[in-house]
Design a protein around this motif. Structure first.
Motif, PDB file in Angstrom:
ATOM      1  N   SER A 295       0.813  -1.221   0.000  1.00 31.83           N
ATOM      2  CA  SER A 295       0.000   0.000   0.000  1.00 31.83           C
ATOM      3  C   SER A 295       0.846   1.270   0.000  1.00 31.83           C
ATOM      4  O   SER A 295       0.416   2.302  -0.525  1.00 31.83           O
ATOM      5  N   SER A 330       3.763   9.501  10.299  1.00 36.21           N
ATOM      6  CA  SER A 330       3.539   8.082   9.987  1.00 36.21           C
ATOM      7  C   SER A 330       4.329   7.188  10.932  1.00 36.21           C
ATOM      8  O   SER A 330       3.844   6.128  11.344  1.00 36.21           O
ATOM      9  N   ASP A 333       2.430   6.977  14.079  1.00 37.60           N
ATOM     10  CA  ASP A 333       1.332   6.009  13.941  1.00 37.60           C
ATOM     11  C   ASP A 333       1.852   4.573  14.062  1.00 37.60           C
ATOM     12  O   ASP A 333       1.208   3.719  14.677  1.00 37.60           O
ATOM     13  N   GLU A 345      -4.427  -2.859   9.572  1.00 34.65           N
ATOM     14  CA  GLU A 345      -3.946  -1.881  10.559  1.00 34.65           C
ATOM     15  C   GLU A 345      -2.772  -1.058  10.010  1.00 34.65           C
ATOM     16  O   GLU A 345      -2.559   0.086  10.422  1.00 34.65           O
ATOM     17  N   LEU A 348      -3.213   2.825   7.184  1.00 28.78           N
ATOM     18  CA  LEU A 348      -3.147   4.270   7.419  1.00 28.78           C
ATOM     19  C   LEU A 348      -1.716   4.766   7.559  1.00 28.78           C
ATOM     20  O   LEU A 348      -1.316   5.714   6.847  1.00 28.78           O
ATOM     21  N   ALA A 351      -0.072   4.581   4.213  1.00 29.09           N
ATOM     22  CA  ALA A 351      -0.611   5.568   3.275  1.00 29.09           C
ATOM     23  C   ALA A 351       0.031   6.935   3.524  1.00 29.09           C
ATOM     24  O   ALA A 351       0.431   7.631   2.578  1.00 29.09           O
ATOM     25  N   ILE A 352       0.145   7.312   4.799  1.00 31.34           N
ATOM     26  CA  ILE A 352       0.783   8.592   5.134  1.00 31.34           C
ATOM     27  C   ILE A 352       2.245   8.574   4.698  1.00 31.34           C
ATOM     28  O   ILE A 352       2.765   9.554   4.142  1.00 31.34           O
TER      29      ILE A 352
END
Length: 502
Positions: A295, A330, A333, A345, A348, A351-352
């Motif tokens: 991703s 990121s 996160d 999980e 996100l 993606a950042i």
């Protein structure tokens, strides 16, 4: 040329998810198999700063064509390797012969393009520079799963042959100057090769052998330090050095090299940590790991038009600050990671990170190299690209050390609470023993099985906490980098002569 750079960069990480398969196919142990990766990195990191001088001697197109041809041939040899020793030798040749393609793309783009075209070119090249190693584990895992590890190398043959033929026909940037072979700084080359080779070996193997407690690691560290000091002294003393260290006097170039170093830490260390977590904690195979980390590349591709839109309308320094800040977010996160994190999980934070890479790497390229004259660009580009790879090597080594040292610390801290007074633990052990006895185990075996299971769960949680620590360390690096961006000056590119004039 971008095709050539992409296959050279993706080969840094394409074998990382498939080292077990390569080791199994060549009947090699884990220590020997690790050298399939290490040999490539050592050879590549030596040749990258040499590429500026080599392109002046051979010309850009003939050096690039020779590099592509050598990379393609050694890819074939890697696929045909008959034992681990031959594989390591061919991987070292592959890294050395293919490494020149990486910095040559940067210099050629800044000679060919100007104005808005330069922004688009830097965007594409920056995307490839960070996307290729990010996709490496995913592509490698997919290839190994549907075919065999040999195709990790066979896949290079068609694009490699295409680049070898196309570049001499299409690329006309400069002319060879064989006179540079006379009186070249061969002593400086030797010092640089020893410095970078020993440094890369120390960083790659240090975490595995407990750093300076191992005599070989201590020796290579001393050789790297001494040769590094002598190389810097000689490069600043002579008139025509192999690497233009004097370019570091310019604020933008020095800061740009620092940002390249830090983005190298972020890109390569995260590529190292995420598959390792999914393999150790979640027990994922190569294909599942590849799909879980894929991703990042998708979101980076989606960010390319966003960057292209912003780059011609917003000061590149603020885009760079946004990219570095988002990369740090990121990592923050990632630091909340738990043992049950999987592709869902990870989506996100990845993606950042993918968006952040596209906002951070291209403006760094433009701000660092965009104001240099073509005469200085070749030698400076090698140093700039070297900093990204060095950042990756140091970042991976630091993360490996954190994983080695902090896992035991977290395990001991967790174990302190697992004693007879812990009612929750007692109930869990009792329930586990009852379940084991219900399956036919005697009381003693059931108790030992319960304790073994408790140890495994504790170790898993200790590992997870350690991965969180490593992500926090990376986050701190990006926080510092973000604060330094305002020190960069806005770039006014020099007038660009036409490609024919070169």
């Amino acid at each position: 040329m971008c095709v050539g750079m992409f296959i050279a960069l993706i080969d840094i990480q394409i074998v990382s998810a498939s080292l077990k398969d390569i080791g199994g196919g060549l009947s090699a142990g884990a220590d020997d198999t690790a050298w399939v990766q290490t040999a490539y990195l050592i050879a590549e990191i030596i040749v990258i700063p040499l590429s500026g001088w080599l392109s002046r001697v051979m010309s850009t197109r003939w050096l690039f064509a020779a590099s592509a041809a050598g990379f393609t041939l050694t890819s074939l040899l890697c696929a045909l390797a008959w034992n681990i020793q031959s594989m390591i030798a061919f991987r070292a040749l592959q890294g050395f012969l293919g490494g020149s393609m990486i910095p040559l793309v940067f210099t050629t783009a800044f000679i060919y393009f100007s104005g808005k075209q330069r922004v688009i070119a830097a965007s594409v090249i920056g995307a490839i520079a960070s996307l290729a190693p990010t996709l490496g584990p995913a592509v490698g895992g997919l290839i190994t799963d549907i075919s065999s590890w040999h195709w990790l190398f066979y896949i290079n043959l068609v694009p490699g042959l295409f680049v070898t033929v196309a570049v001499p026909l299409l690329v006309k940037v400069d002319r060879p100057n064989l006179a540079l072979l006379k009186g070249a700084d061969y002593l400086g080359m030797g010092l640089m090769a020893l410095f970078l080779g020993c440094l890369e070996y120390t960083l790659e193997e240090g975490p595995r052998w407990n750093w300076f407690s191992d005599s070989t690691i201590a020796t290579t560290a001393w050789v790297a330090a001494i040769c590094g000091v002598l190389f810097v002294w000689r490069s600043l003393k002579i008139d025509d050095p192999i690497v233009d260290l004097r370019a570091l006097r310019e604020r933008n170039f020095a800061l740009g090299c620092l940002f390249s170093f830090i983005t190298g830490i972020g890109i390569f260390a995260t590529i190292y940590l995420t598959p390792l977590f999914l393999g150790r904690v979640r027990g994922y195979g190569a294909l599942d790991i590849g799909l879980a980390v894929f991703s990042t590349g998708v979101f980076q591709l989606l960010a390319i038009p966003v960057y292209a839109f912003l780059a011609n309308r917003v000061d590149l320094r603020w885009i760079l600050m946004l990219g570095l800040a988002l990369f740090g977010i990121s990592m923050w996160d990632f630091s909340s990671i738990t043992h049950d994190w999987g592709a869902k999980e990870l989506l996100l934070p990845q993606a950042i990170r993918g968006f952040a890479q596209q906002m951070a790497v291209p403006p760094t390229v433009t701000l660092t190299l965009g104001a240099l004259s073509p005469a200085r660009l070749k030698l400076a580009s090698g140093l700039f690209n070297l900093m990204r790879n060095l950042g990756g090597a140091i970042g991976i080594a630091a993360c490996a050390t954190v994983l080695n040292d902090r896992t035991n610390l977290h395990f001991l801290r967790l174990a302190e609470h697992l004693n007879a007074s812990n009612e929750g633990m007692n109930r869990w052990l009792e329930q586990w023993r009852d379940n084991a006895q219900a399956l036919g185990q005697n009381s003693l075996d059931a108790g030992q099985a319960a304790l073994h299971q408790l140890w495994g769960l504790t170790w898993r949680e200790a590992q997870t906490l350690t991965f969180a620590d490593a992500f926090l360390v990376i986050m701190l690096c990006f926080a510092v980098a973000t604060l330094l961006v305002p020190l960069m000056r806005k770039v006014q590119p020099p007038p660009q002569p036409s490609a024919d004039a070169h």
